[in-house]
Design an enzyme around this catalytic site. Structure first.
Site, mmCIF file in Angstrom:
data_model
loop_
_atom_site.group_PDB
_atom_site.id
_atom_site.type_symbol
_atom_site.label_atom_id
_atom_site.label_comp_id
_atom_site.label_asym_id
_atom_site.label_seq_id
_atom_site.Cartn_x
_atom_site.Cartn_y
_atom_site.Cartn_z
ATOM 1 N N LYS A 13 -13.616 -29.674 33.256
ATOM 2 C CA LYS A 13 -13.182 -30.942 33.863
ATOM 3 C C LYS A 13 -14.336 -31.627 34.603
ATOM 4 O O LYS A 13 -14.577 -32.819 34.431
ATOM 5 C CB LYS A 13 -12.021 -30.701 34.850
ATOM 6 C CG LYS A 13 -10.809 -30.029 34.230
ATOM 7 C CD LYS A 13 -9.708 -29.779 35.239
ATOM 8 C CE LYS A 13 -10.032 -28.768 36.325
ATOM 9 N NZ LYS A 13 -10.214 -27.381 35.863
ATOM 10 N N ARG A 127 -21.223 -19.796 35.364
ATOM 11 C CA ARG A 127 -21.455 -21.110 35.973
ATOM 12 C C ARG A 127 -22.323 -20.986 37.227
ATOM 13 O O ARG A 127 -22.233 -20.015 37.970
ATOM 14 C CB ARG A 127 -20.136 -21.770 36.384
ATOM 15 C CG ARG A 127 -20.400 -23.076 37.143
ATOM 16 C CD ARG A 127 -19.179 -23.846 37.484
ATOM 17 N NE ARG A 127 -18.139 -23.026 38.027
ATOM 18 C CZ ARG A 127 -16.867 -23.389 38.024
ATOM 19 N NH1 ARG A 127 -16.502 -24.535 37.519
ATOM 20 N NH2 ARG A 127 -15.965 -22.593 38.543
HETATM 21 P P1 AP5 Z 1 -11.670 -26.697 41.527
HETATM 22 O O1 AP5 Z 1 -13.009 -26.922 42.058
HETATM 23 O O2 AP5 Z 1 -10.883 -27.862 41.028
HETATM 24 O O3 AP5 Z 1 -11.777 -25.560 40.443
HETATM 25 P P2 AP5 Z 1 -11.035 -25.323 39.044
HETATM 26 O O4 AP5 Z 1 -9.890 -26.165 38.633
HETATM 27 O O5 AP5 Z 1 -10.776 -23.865 39.109
HETATM 28 O O6 AP5 Z 1 -12.022 -25.842 38.023
HETATM 29 P P3 AP5 Z 1 -13.491 -25.448 37.925
HETATM 30 O O7 AP5 Z 1 -14.300 -26.320 38.830
HETATM 31 O O8 AP5 Z 1 -13.618 -23.953 38.106
HETATM 32 O O9 AP5 Z 1 -13.792 -25.707 36.385
HETATM 33 P P4 AP5 Z 1 -13.999 -27.064 35.561
HETATM 34 O O10 AP5 Z 1 -12.848 -27.230 34.622
HETATM 35 O O11 AP5 Z 1 -14.359 -28.228 36.422
HETATM 36 O O12 AP5 Z 1 -15.227 -26.601 34.671
HETATM 37 P P5 AP5 Z 1 -16.799 -26.962 34.791
HETATM 38 O O13 AP5 Z 1 -17.050 -28.363 34.318
HETATM 39 O O14 AP5 Z 1 -17.336 -26.561 36.135
HETATM 40 O O15 AP5 Z 1 -10.739 -25.974 42.628
HETATM 41 C C1 AP5 Z 1 -11.194 -24.883 43.397
HETATM 42 C C2 AP5 Z 1 -10.119 -24.456 44.397
HETATM 43 O O16 AP5 Z 1 -9.839 -25.541 45.317
HETATM 44 C C3 AP5 Z 1 -8.740 -24.106 43.802
HETATM 45 O O17 AP5 Z 1 -8.681 -22.776 43.370
HETATM 46 C C4 AP5 Z 1 -7.807 -24.401 44.991
HETATM 47 O O18 AP5 Z 1 -7.829 -23.368 45.940
HETATM 48 C C5 AP5 Z 1 -8.431 -25.633 45.625
HETATM 49 N N1 AP5 Z 1 -7.903 -26.905 45.084
HETATM 50 C C6 AP5 Z 1 -8.626 -27.870 44.439
HETATM 51 N N2 AP5 Z 1 -7.837 -28.899 44.085
HETATM 52 C C7 AP5 Z 1 -6.581 -28.575 44.511
HETATM 53 C C8 AP5 Z 1 -5.322 -29.225 44.406
HETATM 54 N N3 AP5 Z 1 -5.184 -30.417 43.794
HETATM 55 N N4 AP5 Z 1 -4.233 -28.601 44.940
HETATM 56 C C9 AP5 Z 1 -4.344 -27.410 45.570
HETATM 57 N N5 AP5 Z 1 -5.505 -26.737 45.689
HETATM 58 C C10 AP5 Z 1 -6.623 -27.315 45.161
HETATM 59 O O19 AP5 Z 1 -17.358 -25.981 33.656
HETATM 60 C C11 AP5 Z 1 -17.329 -24.572 33.832
HETATM 61 C C12 AP5 Z 1 -18.620 -23.962 33.270
HETATM 62 O O20 AP5 Z 1 -18.649 -24.158 31.860
HETATM 63 C C13 AP5 Z 1 -19.918 -24.598 33.804
HETATM 64 O O21 AP5 Z 1 -20.901 -23.599 33.920
HETATM 65 C C14 AP5 Z 1 -20.336 -25.598 32.715
HETATM 66 O O22 AP5 Z 1 -21.735 -25.810 32.666
HETATM 67 C C15 AP5 Z 1 -19.818 -24.882 31.471
HETATM 68 N N6 AP5 Z 1 -19.401 -25.813 30.431
HETATM 69 C C16 AP5 Z 1 -18.567 -26.884 30.583
HETATM 70 N N7 AP5 Z 1 -18.404 -27.524 29.414
HETATM 71 C C17 AP5 Z 1 -19.162 -26.838 28.500
HETATM 72 C C18 AP5 Z 1 -19.415 -26.983 27.103
HETATM 73 N N8 AP5 Z 1 -18.862 -27.984 26.407
HETATM 74 N N9 AP5 Z 1 -20.211 -26.094 26.480
HETATM 75 C C19 AP5 Z 1 -20.782 -25.069 27.171
HETATM 76 N N10 AP5 Z 1 -20.606 -24.879 28.504
HETATM 77 C C20 AP5 Z 1 -19.807 -25.738 29.149
#
Ligand code: AP5
Length: 216
Positions: A13, A127
């Protein structure tokens, strides 16, 4: 554009949101980034959120809605916005609907990023994130490494692993996603706003979203 990016932790995302911003000057609203900055700054919000985040649980809905409502009133949101990691529960989605009605805003699209579980697990453990709160560039030691000495290629700050990237917290975050956030797929399907994109390639996802916005 006014869009929501749905998807499991690690679905990409944040990566897709950052790529989309380059096209039309919209702003990214990541509740996760806002909360992590608050924890780092030791604010009241940060102190309330820290325990939940470290355990991989969701922060209570009322705190999240306060953050979102105040963020949406900032002038840069007039250019459009991409919600990354919000909403995450049915009560948040319902509260957002009411808030949009009150602010006379309309949502253009909800994108569900559908990525296989094995890919997600691999991405979350590899990551890395820029530690500078104003940058927060996302890296991956396999697919997008930082500099050789572990610095951000954009701003030069150290690149770190997040506190919720332990095996225990990752397992809990995935469980929480399945229980509390996955039901939003049906919610937005019924609202006629959902587009599911099954791809692991960010460029392909960004192009599909842009096509969808143009056709809508
Ligand atoms: P948050 O920061 O939102 O974490 P998440 O949803 O767990 O999502 P991530 O940031 O882990 O993953 P992402 O989908 O953004 O992936 P990314 O682009 O980084 O939330 C963290 C915490 O905050 C929650 O657990 C909760 O406690 C709280 N919180 C937040 N919002 C809340 C809400 N609305 N309500 C309640 N609590 C809340 O990519 C991941 C990895 O993959 C990276 O290394 C990236 O380089 C790699 N990658 C991405 N795309 C590709 C690709 N196409 N090919 C190869 N590698 C790739």
């Amino acid at each position: 554009m006014r869009i929501i990016l749905l998807g499991a932790p690690g679905a990409g995302k944040g990566t897709v949101a950052k790529a989309l911003l380059e096209f039309d000057g919209s702003v990214q609203i990541s509740t996760g980034d806002i909360l992590r900055n608050a924890v780092k700054a030791g604010t009241d919000l940060g102190m309330k959120a820290q325990g939940y985040m470290g355990r991989g649980e969701l922060v209570p809905d009322d705190l999240i809605m306060e953050i979102v409502e105040s963020r949406l009133q900032e002038p840069d949101c007039d250019r459009g916005f991409i919600f990354d990691g919000f909403p995450r529960t049915i009560p948040q989605a319902e509260a957002l609907k009411t808030l949009f009605q009150r602010l006379h805003l309309k949502l253009d699209l909800v994108v569900n990023l559908d990525v296989p579980k094995d890919v997600i697990l691999d991405r979350l453990t590899t990551r890395r994130t820029c530690s500078n709160p104003d940058c927060q560039e996302i890296y991956n030691i396999k697919s997008k490494p930082p500099t050789e000495d572990g610095k951000c290629k954009r701003c030069g700050s150290p690149v770190i692993q997040r506190d919720d990237e332990t095996e225990e917290a990752i397992t809990k975050r995935l469980e929480t996603y399945n229980q509390k956030t996955a039901p939003l797929i049906d919610f937005y399907e019924k609202e006629g706003l959902l587009k599911t994109i099954a791809s692991t390639r960010s460029e392909e996802i960004v192009s599909a979203i842009r096509r969808e916005l143009r056709s809508g």
